[in-house]
Motif scaffolding. Sequence first.
Motif, PDB file in Angstrom:
ATOM      1  N   VAL A  53       0.837  -1.204   0.000  1.00  0.00           N
ATOM      2  CA  VAL A  53       0.000   0.000   0.000  1.00  0.00           C
ATOM      3  C   VAL A  53       0.871   1.254   0.000  1.00  0.00           C
ATOM      4  O   VAL A  53       0.510   2.273  -0.617  1.00  0.00           O
ATOM      5  N   ILE A  54       2.028   1.202   0.652  1.00  0.00           N
ATOM      6  CA  ILE A  54       2.875   2.397   0.782  1.00  0.00           C
ATOM      7  C   ILE A  54       3.399   2.867  -0.575  1.00  0.00           C
ATOM      8  O   ILE A  54       3.206   4.036  -0.945  1.00  0.00           O
ATOM      9  N   CYS A 103      -2.310  -8.097  -3.963  1.00  0.00           N
ATOM     10  CA  CYS A 103      -1.762  -6.939  -4.688  1.00  0.00           C
ATOM     11  C   CYS A 103      -2.882  -6.002  -5.145  1.00  0.00           C
ATOM     12  O   CYS A 103      -2.773  -4.769  -5.032  1.00  0.00           O
ATOM     13  N   ALA A 104      -3.965  -6.590  -5.658  1.00  0.00           N
ATOM     14  CA  ALA A 104      -5.091  -5.757  -6.078  1.00  0.00           C
ATOM     15  C   ALA A 104      -5.740  -5.054  -4.894  1.00  0.00           C
ATOM     16  O   ALA A 104      -6.147  -3.888  -4.994  1.00  0.00           O
ATOM     17  N   ALA A 105      -5.833  -5.749  -3.741  1.00  0.00           N
ATOM     18  CA  ALA A 105      -6.406  -5.125  -2.545  1.00  0.00           C
ATOM     19  C   ALA A 105      -5.546  -3.960  -2.073  1.00  0.00           C
ATOM     20  O   ALA A 105      -6.068  -2.921  -1.637  1.00  0.00           O
ATOM     21  N   SER A 106      -4.219  -4.095  -2.139  1.00  0.00           N
ATOM     22  CA  SER A 106      -3.334  -2.997  -1.749  1.00  0.00           C
ATOM     23  C   SER A 106      -3.495  -1.804  -2.680  1.00  0.00           C
ATOM     24  O   SER A 106      -3.504  -0.643  -2.243  1.00  0.00           O
ATOM     25  N   LEU A 107      -3.654  -2.073  -3.979  1.00  0.00           N
ATOM     26  CA  LEU A 107      -3.872  -0.978  -4.930  1.00  0.00           C
ATOM     27  C   LEU A 107      -5.194  -0.275  -4.659  1.00  0.00           C
ATOM     28  O   LEU A 107      -5.270   0.969  -4.670  1.00  0.00           O
ATOM     29  N   THR A 195       0.649   9.303   5.426  1.00  0.00           N
ATOM     30  CA  THR A 195       0.807   9.327   6.877  1.00  0.00           C
ATOM     31  C   THR A 195      -0.126   8.331   7.553  1.00  0.00           C
ATOM     32  O   THR A 195       0.239   7.673   8.538  1.00  0.00           O
ATOM     33  N   THR A 196      -1.333   8.183   7.011  1.00  0.00           N
ATOM     34  CA  THR A 196      -2.294   7.243   7.581  1.00  0.00           C
ATOM     35  C   THR A 196      -1.782   5.812   7.502  1.00  0.00           C
ATOM     36  O   THR A 196      -1.883   5.047   8.468  1.00  0.00           O
ATOM     37  N   HIS A 197      -1.206   5.429   6.373  1.00  0.00           N
ATOM     38  CA  HIS A 197      -0.727   4.056   6.216  1.00  0.00           C
ATOM     39  C   HIS A 197       0.552   3.806   7.028  1.00  0.00           C
ATOM     40  O   HIS A 197       0.767   2.692   7.519  1.00  0.00           O
ATOM     41  N   ILE A 198       1.389   4.821   7.170  1.00  0.00           N
ATOM     42  CA  ILE A 198       2.564   4.666   8.032  1.00  0.00           C
ATOM     43  C   ILE A 198       2.118   4.443   9.475  1.00  0.00           C
ATOM     44  O   ILE A 198       2.650   3.584  10.194  1.00  0.00           O
ATOM     45  N   ALA A 199       1.125   5.203   9.921  1.00  0.00           N
ATOM     46  CA  ALA A 199       0.598   5.013  11.267  1.00  0.00           C
ATOM     47  C   ALA A 199      -0.031   3.633  11.426  1.00  0.00           C
ATOM     48  O   ALA A 199       0.065   3.009  12.490  1.00  0.00           O
TER      49      ALA A 199
END
Length: 295
Positions: A53-54, A103-107, A195-199
């Motif tokens: 996701v990052i 992979c598709a879910a992360s996209l 920032t949301t995904h890093i958190a």
Amino acid sequence: FKSLSFAPPPEFKYEEAVAILPLTGLYVGMLVLTNACLQHVDISFYQILRSLVIPFNIVTSYFLLGFEPRLRTVGCCLIVMCGFVIGSISELNFSYRGFTAGCAASLFTALYSTYVKKVLPIVNGSTWRLMNYTTILSIFFLLPMLAISGEITGVRNSLHFVSSSFWVVMTQAGVLGFLINLAYFALIKHGSPLTTHIANCSKSAMQTVLGVLLFGNRVTWTNVVGILLTLSGSTLYSLDRYFAMESSNGGVVGQNPTTPPPPHPPNPPPPPPPSTMHRVDELPRMGQKPRKLFS
């Protein structure tokens, strides 16, 4: 109870619903693909795929929001990704279907969070209104999928469908899920999708630490290294964002750099002209010529 009415009244406008419809489609796709991934792989492999996701979010933020990350920001994200992969690789169970769905879910997750940031101005920045729209529209998206997949028949035949304890747990899960999504929207609104995904990554690492401390869960050395890398990358990312905000605000953290400076005070009025009136003792007496005040 006006003091408790912190949520705006529910409303549904056709124009706003049409604008938010693509966001709902991304949300439903993210849920379906995540469940499909978990159906074929273990939770550890799912965590590895979720770290994608990052980089996806960096790309989507660049094309949809015009966000250009700094080189140090990309480096911090790579540290978090490496920590996620190393911490979960010890229990790897590979599946092509699960890999593709993950992979598709992360996209879809990256597109969803980026699009939340984009459509928030449509509802005047109200996370409550955006949550109401996505919840209502998601129901219309999921009902045809339930009919096509045949899950409605399975739900009817399930013994849990008539169990009161099941519905109590489901209600609690629904309320908590609503509040989590509300907090998710608020974090994107006041921060950024990246920032949301890093958190979120640092939260997962802290969950593992708490599981070890509170429940005695067993961890390997690779898990420990992954947790340390994830927390270190998240800390470096937070410091990088802090110094970036400080430099953009001229050394004052928390000040909006787009706020115009306060206007200058108005110029003082000009002094009044000198008076041309004479004092009483300066008036000429009868029979005298007026004397000159200025030579």
